[in-house]
Design an enzyme around this catalytic site. Structure first.
Site: not given
Ligand code: NAD
Length: 453
Positions: A243, A209
């Protein structure tokens, strides 16, 4: 206890088959929920110490997320873990075909600091729900949350089932030399490559990720008030250290000035001051310095002020930014929003398509052709039309990157799948089989086989 010993114990424990029992998994998920709820205050205190994150933000973006995950698995685990029957083809009659989701075994989760509870515990919860034993290495950068979380886990879980291993790069490197059945990593693309290389040594599957520069595009057909309000919220949440935050804005030229004014209005209205209790600080001096260097004073439209002692950087809008500027060369990961204007929607999409595939992308418009082009042409992990970040809040949507922004995904049922192997079993009857697959072969058998296959 040495980490090698913990892992040996986890391997031995997995072999006892206890984690395959759904009741066992649920019991520990409930336990995790209980200790989180009981220690909520302590968890808020730790995250506030790390980077001034408010209780409101910590609840909405961390604790509630984790509790929802636990509740999702408690509710859906029976269905997710159940073997699924599938149709059996003609050549395999008389037979029954089933898919058995099975746990992978001993898995490693490496967390990031920016949402330290959610990004560590959500994968852990999925791993346990799927029946694995797990080692978690939280991020050392958010030291207080790492310590609080590790203490709660290690005081309440048997280490042979779940263990939190505190530490930084050295400890992560040590872990990566060991053999796991899956590595789930959240962090930068740079470190993601190190993890992937280490995993390759043992042929360990990974979920990575990662990050990237996520664009938000605003066209003249957008509801500008809604767009400005949602972009300001999503960009400056966690002081831009998200993010999936919109990294930069692409705004149609005809509404550019008007839109900048709206952004300014909402930043002011949301009161993100140096003494604000709901505006998060920059995580450390190193990131503070990195971010300050990205603020080109000549291009500041709004904000630009900072206070190093408080690790505070004002929400900052940069105008007249070009693709060549420093701020456009790396993921910003802070409260700086560069704005680039465009005149041709399709052309700007083509420009974004030339860049690395981002973790997220956002479009604000009411124009259905623009929505269609954005959805069908641009490749990115996931995103929203007329909102930012909120796609993460739907656990029916898989969350993960593509290309440079990551490999694999999780959340809800996808998290369960990420930590499971889908084992196929064909069970054949011992009677009723025509003899045609066995030698000696003949032209007649071949013509029958042709009809069957
Ligand atoms: P990072 O890559 O520096 O660190 C992540 C983890 O890797 C930490 O636990 C750290 O201890 C470990 N690590 C650091 N260097 C290592 C090395 N050389 N070898 C092995 N392990 C090492 O990332 P970060 O600063 O914590 O997070 C910021 C980045 O993460 C941003 O790029 C952001 O976009 C990305 N991110 C992605 C997601 C997502 O869900 N896709 C979520 C949050 C953050």
């Amino acid at each position: 206890m040495k980490i090698q010993e913990i892992i040996d114990r986890q391997k031995a424990f997995f072999k006892t088959q206890q984690t395959k029992n759904i009741k066992f998994r649920k019991m520990y998920l409930e336990k995790l929920r209980d200790i989180i709820v009981k220690n909520e205050g302590l968890l808020y205190e730790a995250i506030y110490k790390d980077f001034g994150k408010s209780k409101f933000d910590a609840f909405t973006t961390e604790i509630s997320f984790v509790l929802n995950d636990i509740n999702y698995y408690l509710k859906n685990l029976n269905a997710l873990a159940k073997p699924r029957s599938v149709r059996t083809n003609l050549a395999n009659q008389l037979g029954k075909s089933k898919i058995y989701p099975e746990p992978l075994g001993n898995v490693l989760v490496i967390g990031a600091w920016n949402y330290p509870y959610q990004l560590s515990l959500s994968p852990v919860i999925a791993a346990l729900a799927a029946g694995n034993c797990c080692v978690l290495k939280p991020s050392e950068i958010s030291e207080n949350t790492m310590k609080a979380m590790s203490k709660l886990i290690n005081e309440n879980f048997p280490p042979e089932y779940l263990y939190a291993y505190e530490g930084g790069i050295d400890e992560a490197t040590e872990l990566l030399k060991l053999k796991f059945d899956k590595i789930f990593f959240t962090g930068s693309t740079k470190v993601g490559k190190i993890v992937y290389q280490a995993a390759a040594e043992n042929l360990t599957p990974v979920v990575l990720e990662l990050g990237g520069k996520s664009p938000a595009i605003v066209t003249k057909d957008a509801d500008l008030e809604v767009a400005a309000k949602r972009i300001v919220w999503g960009k400056f949440l966690n002081a831009g250290q998200t993010c999936v935050a919109p990294d930069y804005l692409l705004v149609e030229e005809s509404i550019h000035e008007q839109f900048l004014e709206m952004l300014r209005k909402y930043i002011t209205e949301f009161k993100y001051g140096p003494d604000s209790e709901h505006y998060t600080r920059i995580i450390n001096q190193r990131n503070f310095q990195r971010l300050i260097r990205l603020i080109n004073k000549e291009k500041v439209y709004f904000g630009g002020n900072s206070d190093e002692k408080k690790l505070f950087i004002e929400p900052t809008l940069l105008n007249n930014v070009s693709w060549e500027d420093d701020v456009m060369q790396e993921e910003i990961f802070g409260p700086i929003l560069p704005v680039i204007s465009f005149t041709n929607f399709n052309l700007v999409l083509t420009t974004v398509m030339e860049l690395e595939k981002p973790l997220a992308a956002y479009l604000f418009t009411r124009n259905s052709e623009e929505k269609e082009a954005f959805t069908m042409k641009l490749s990115f992990g996931g995103g929203c039309i007329n909102d930012v970040i909120m796609h993460l809040g739907n656990d029916r949507l898989p969350f993960g990157g593509v290309g440079n922004s990551g490999i694999g995904n999780y959340h809800g049922g996808y998290g369960f799948e990420a930590f499971s192997h889908q084992k196929s079993i064909l069970e054949k009857a011992t009677w009723g089989e025509p003899n045609i697959k066995y030698p000696p072969y003949s032209e007649k058998k071949l013509s029958w086989i042709r009809k069957l296959l």
